[in-house]
Design a protein around this motif. Structure first.
Motif, PDB file in Angstrom:
ATOM      1  N   ALA A  58      -1.215  18.217  -0.822  1.00 60.55           N
ATOM      2  CA  ALA A  58       0.036  18.115  -0.066  1.00 60.55           C
ATOM      3  C   ALA A  58       1.264  18.069  -0.958  1.00 60.55           C
ATOM      4  N   GLY A  59       1.074  18.092  -2.277  1.00 53.99           N
ATOM      5  CA  GLY A  59       2.213  18.151  -3.180  1.00 53.99           C
ATOM      6  C   GLY A  59       2.615  16.837  -3.817  1.00 53.99           C
ATOM      7  N   PHE A  60       1.734  15.834  -3.776  1.00 53.19           N
ATOM      8  CA  PHE A  60       2.030  14.559  -4.420  1.00 53.19           C
ATOM      9  C   PHE A  60       1.383  14.509  -5.806  1.00 53.19           C
ATOM     10  N   ARG A  61       1.932  13.652  -6.656  1.00 52.85           N
ATOM     11  CA  ARG A  61       1.396  13.427  -7.998  1.00 52.85           C
ATOM     12  C   ARG A  61       1.325  11.925  -8.253  1.00 52.85           C
ATOM     13  N   ASP A  62       0.818  11.565  -9.410  1.00 51.88           N
ATOM     14  CA  ASP A  62       0.701  10.153  -9.807  1.00 51.88           C
ATOM     15  C   ASP A  62       0.056   9.335  -8.677  1.00 51.88           C
ATOM     16  N   ILE A  63      -1.052   9.824  -8.176  1.00 49.44           N
ATOM     17  CA  ILE A  63      -1.723   9.215  -7.028  1.00 49.44           C
ATOM     18  C   ILE A  63      -2.650   8.099  -7.512  1.00 49.44           C
ATOM     19  N   SER A  64      -2.506   6.935  -6.924  1.00 47.45           N
ATOM     20  CA  SER A  64      -3.424   5.838  -7.225  1.00 47.45           C
ATOM     21  C   SER A  64      -3.899   5.211  -5.926  1.00 47.45           C
ATOM     22  N   VAL A  65      -5.150   4.797  -5.909  1.00 42.88           N
ATOM     23  CA  VAL A  65      -5.755   4.152  -4.742  1.00 42.88           C
ATOM     24  C   VAL A  65      -6.466   2.902  -5.238  1.00 42.88           C
ATOM     25  N   ARG A  66      -6.091   1.745  -4.726  1.00 44.71           N
ATOM     26  CA  ARG A  66      -6.750   0.508  -5.147  1.00 44.71           C
ATOM     27  C   ARG A  66      -7.022  -0.375  -3.927  1.00 44.71           C
ATOM     28  N   ARG A  67      -8.049  -1.161  -4.057  1.00 45.96           N
ATOM     29  CA  ARG A  67      -8.464  -2.044  -2.978  1.00 45.96           C
ATOM     30  C   ARG A  67      -7.650  -3.343  -3.034  1.00 45.96           C
ATOM     31  N   ILE A  68      -7.138  -3.751  -1.890  1.00 47.97           N
ATOM     32  CA  ILE A  68      -6.438  -5.021  -1.788  1.00 47.97           C
ATOM     33  C   ILE A  68      -7.069  -5.837  -0.662  1.00 47.97           C
ATOM     34  N   GLU A  69      -6.874  -7.134  -0.709  1.00 48.77           N
ATOM     35  CA  GLU A  69      -7.467  -8.013   0.293  1.00 48.77           C
ATOM     36  C   GLU A  69      -6.408  -8.940   0.863  1.00 48.77           C
ATOM     37  N   ALA A  70      -6.594  -9.341   2.104  1.00 47.14           N
ATOM     38  CA  ALA A  70      -5.661 -10.250   2.773  1.00 47.14           C
ATOM     39  C   ALA A  70      -6.382 -10.922   3.925  1.00 47.14           C
ATOM     40  N   GLU A  71      -5.934 -12.107   4.269  1.00 45.65           N
ATOM     41  CA  GLU A  71      -6.502 -12.814   5.415  1.00 45.65           C
ATOM     42  C   GLU A  71      -5.991 -12.202   6.711  1.00 45.65           C
ATOM     43  N   GLU A  72      -6.895 -12.056   7.672  1.00 51.52           N
ATOM     44  CA  GLU A  72      -6.555 -11.548   8.998  1.00 51.52           C
ATOM     45  C   GLU A  72      -6.846 -12.636  10.028  1.00 51.52           C
ATOM     46  N   ILE A  73      -5.851 -12.982  10.824  1.00 47.44           N
ATOM     47  CA  ILE A  73      -6.032 -14.014  11.843  1.00 47.44           C
ATOM     48  C   ILE A  73      -6.225 -13.330  13.195  1.00 47.44           C
ATOM     49  N   TRP A  74      -7.421 -13.508  13.767  1.00 47.72           N
ATOM     50  CA  TRP A  74      -7.785 -12.792  14.986  1.00 47.72           C
ATOM     51  C   TRP A  74      -7.624 -13.613  16.255  1.00 47.72           C
TER      52      TRP A  74
ATOM     53  N   PHE B 206     -17.592 -14.144  15.901  1.00 56.46           N
ATOM     54  CA  PHE B 206     -16.338 -14.714  15.395  1.00 56.46           C
ATOM     55  C   PHE B 206     -16.481 -16.206  15.038  1.00 56.46           C
ATOM     56  N   ARG B 207     -17.444 -16.886  15.640  1.00 56.38           N
ATOM     57  CA  ARG B 207     -17.540 -18.330  15.437  1.00 56.38           C
ATOM     58  C   ARG B 207     -17.755 -18.681  13.966  1.00 56.38           C
ATOM     59  N   ARG B 208     -18.460 -17.835  13.246  1.00 52.64           N
ATOM     60  CA  ARG B 208     -18.711 -18.125  11.828  1.00 52.64           C
ATOM     61  C   ARG B 208     -17.443 -18.044  10.985  1.00 52.64           C
ATOM     62  N   PHE B 209     -16.377 -17.457  11.560  1.00 54.21           N
ATOM     63  CA  PHE B 209     -15.124 -17.308  10.819  1.00 54.21           C
ATOM     64  C   PHE B 209     -14.055 -18.303  11.270  1.00 54.21           C
ATOM     65  N   GLU B 210     -14.422 -19.248  12.098  1.00 47.63           N
ATOM     66  CA  GLU B 210     -13.476 -20.277  12.522  1.00 47.63           C
ATOM     67  C   GLU B 210     -13.232 -21.260  11.377  1.00 47.63           C
ATOM     68  N   ARG B 211     -11.981 -21.454  11.033  1.00 48.79           N
ATOM     69  CA  ARG B 211     -11.617 -22.467  10.056  1.00 48.79           C
ATOM     70  C   ARG B 211     -10.115 -22.722  10.126  1.00 48.79           C
ATOM     71  N   ALA B 212      -9.732 -23.950   9.863  1.00 48.38           N
ATOM     72  CA  ALA B 212      -8.321 -24.347   9.822  1.00 48.38           C
ATOM     73  C   ALA B 212      -7.585 -23.921  11.088  1.00 48.38           C
ATOM     74  N   GLY B 213      -8.208 -24.136  12.256  1.00 49.09           N
ATOM     75  CA  GLY B 213      -7.546 -23.914  13.529  1.00 49.09           C
ATOM     76  C   GLY B 213      -7.356 -22.478  13.942  1.00 49.09           C
ATOM     77  N   ALA B 214      -8.127 -21.546  13.357  1.00 52.93           N
ATOM     78  CA  ALA B 214      -7.990 -20.129  13.717  1.00 52.93           C
ATOM     79  C   ALA B 214      -9.250 -19.388  13.308  1.00 52.93           C
ATOM     80  N   VAL B 215      -9.378 -18.159  13.817  1.00 47.43           N
ATOM     81  CA  VAL B 215     -10.425 -17.249  13.360  1.00 47.43           C
ATOM     82  C   VAL B 215      -9.828 -16.427  12.231  1.00 47.43           C
ATOM     83  N   ARG B 216     -10.363 -16.618  11.030  1.00 41.69           N
ATOM     84  CA  ARG B 216      -9.782 -16.001   9.835  1.00 41.69           C
ATOM     85  C   ARG B 216     -10.827 -15.116   9.157  1.00 41.69           C
ATOM     86  N   LEU B 217     -10.558 -13.815   9.155  1.00 42.57           N
ATOM     87  CA  LEU B 217     -11.420 -12.862   8.473  1.00 42.57           C
ATOM     88  C   LEU B 217     -10.805 -12.496   7.130  1.00 42.57           C
ATOM     89  N   ASP B 218     -11.664 -12.304   6.134  1.00 43.79           N
ATOM     90  CA  ASP B 218     -11.203 -11.753   4.863  1.00 43.79           C
ATOM     91  C   ASP B 218     -11.114 -10.248   5.029  1.00 43.79           C
TER      92      ASP B 218
END
Length: 300
Positions: free
Chosen positions: A225-241, A278-290
């Motif tokens: 598509a005409g792009f250069r200097d392309i980098s792809v890296r994995r990042i992580e964040a908490e998701e509150i469901w 989802f129950r296994r991900f309950e902690r600190a008053g919320a459902v939190r997925l990595d």
């Protein structure tokens, strides 16, 4: 997270804005899917906002930048970009009238004056060449009908040296969300059929949620598509469901792709299975997925 149903065919936006290529996606986002996102924008942001800072940092947004938000939805990332570019501008473009209505309302409530929102298909939207310094997207670019053509169109909208940054879903194997999806799949009659090649579901490049889950494929598409200097890296964040497992299960059952794949089946067995998952991900008053995502950066 969006409705992966349907095929992509050419068409026209009946709302009178730019041409629409993703007709079935447009129908979904201007129907139940878009209405659900607009009504629950705060909950979707609770799931996805952990990726915001990394996304905006990767775009290199300066105080006077002109920013394009691709598939902006209810506009959280557009507003954040506008605040960073407080002497510049931010434009959010999306197919969904319900979500854009929410985006405009929240921007007005928050007093973000250097932002605007337009309804249209980014793949063919009439941007001026070199109009933007940066383009961003949070989990929206996976649904392009022709990704090479779409990203080439975005590249033309960027000035030479302009930056593209987006987050896309990785393969779900071994992830918390993958665990939840595995619990849900037996109760979704259409899910296995949708996992076939070219369906837009797991395993297919296609135009579905996991279409950009392979870094090698991402680099190939952007290079073409005409792009250069392309980098792809994995990042992580908490998701509150949700506030608890039952709340998260109820919300998940209403998510567009899940509702679509239920195909009229009784949702109660699904809710039961999801609550247990989802129950296994309950902690600190919320459902939190990595959560995890691929963060892609590229330069025009």
């Amino acid at each position: 997270m969006a409705n992966p149903a349907g095929t992509n065919t050419a068409g026209t936006n009946t709302a009178g804005t730019a041409e629409i290529v993703n007709v079935h996606q447009s129908e979904a986002w201007n129907g139940y899917e878009g209405e659900h996102w607009a009504a629950h924008h705060d909950r979707y942001n609770a799931i996805n906002s952990g990726f915001n800072e990394a996304l905006l940092d990767a775009a290199g947004i300066g105080t006077a930048s002109r920013v394009l938000d691709i598939g902006c939805g209810a506009g959280q990332t557009t507003r954040l970009a506008a605040r960073r570019a407080h002497e510049g501008t931010a434009l959010g473009v999306d197919l969904s009238a319900p979500m854009l209505g929410r985006a405009r309302a929240v921007a007005a409530e928050e007093g973000v004056g250097n932002v605007r929102f337009e309804q249209g298909d980014v793949q063919v939207f009439p941007f001026g060449e070199g109009t933007f310094d940066a383009a961003i997207s949070r989990f929206a670019v996976m649904f392009f009908a022709d990704p090479v053509a779409a990203f080439a169109h975005v590249a033309r909208a960027l000035r030479p040296g302009g930056r593209l940054a987006f987050v896309s879903m990785p393969d779900l194997g071994g992830t918390d969300l993958g665990t939840v999806m595995a619990a849900a799949a037996p109760h979704l009659p259409g899910w296995q059929a949708a996992s076939a090649p070219d369906s837009g579901e797991p395993g297919a490049h296609g135009s579905g949620p996991l279409s950009l889950s392979d870094p090698g494929h991402v680099r190939s598409v952007l290079g073409a598509a005409g792009f250069r200097d392309i980098s792809v890296r994995r990042i992580e964040a908490e998701e509150i469901w949700g506030s608890d497992a039952a709340d998260a299960a109820e919300f998940f059952t209403g998510w567009g792709p899940v509702r679509f794949h239920l195909e009229g089946a009784d949702p109660e067995p699904l809710r039961t299975a999801l609550t247990a998952a989802f129950r296994r991900f309950e902690r600190a008053g919320a459902v939190r997925l990595d959560g995890a995502a691929w963060l892609t950066e590229a330069v025009r």
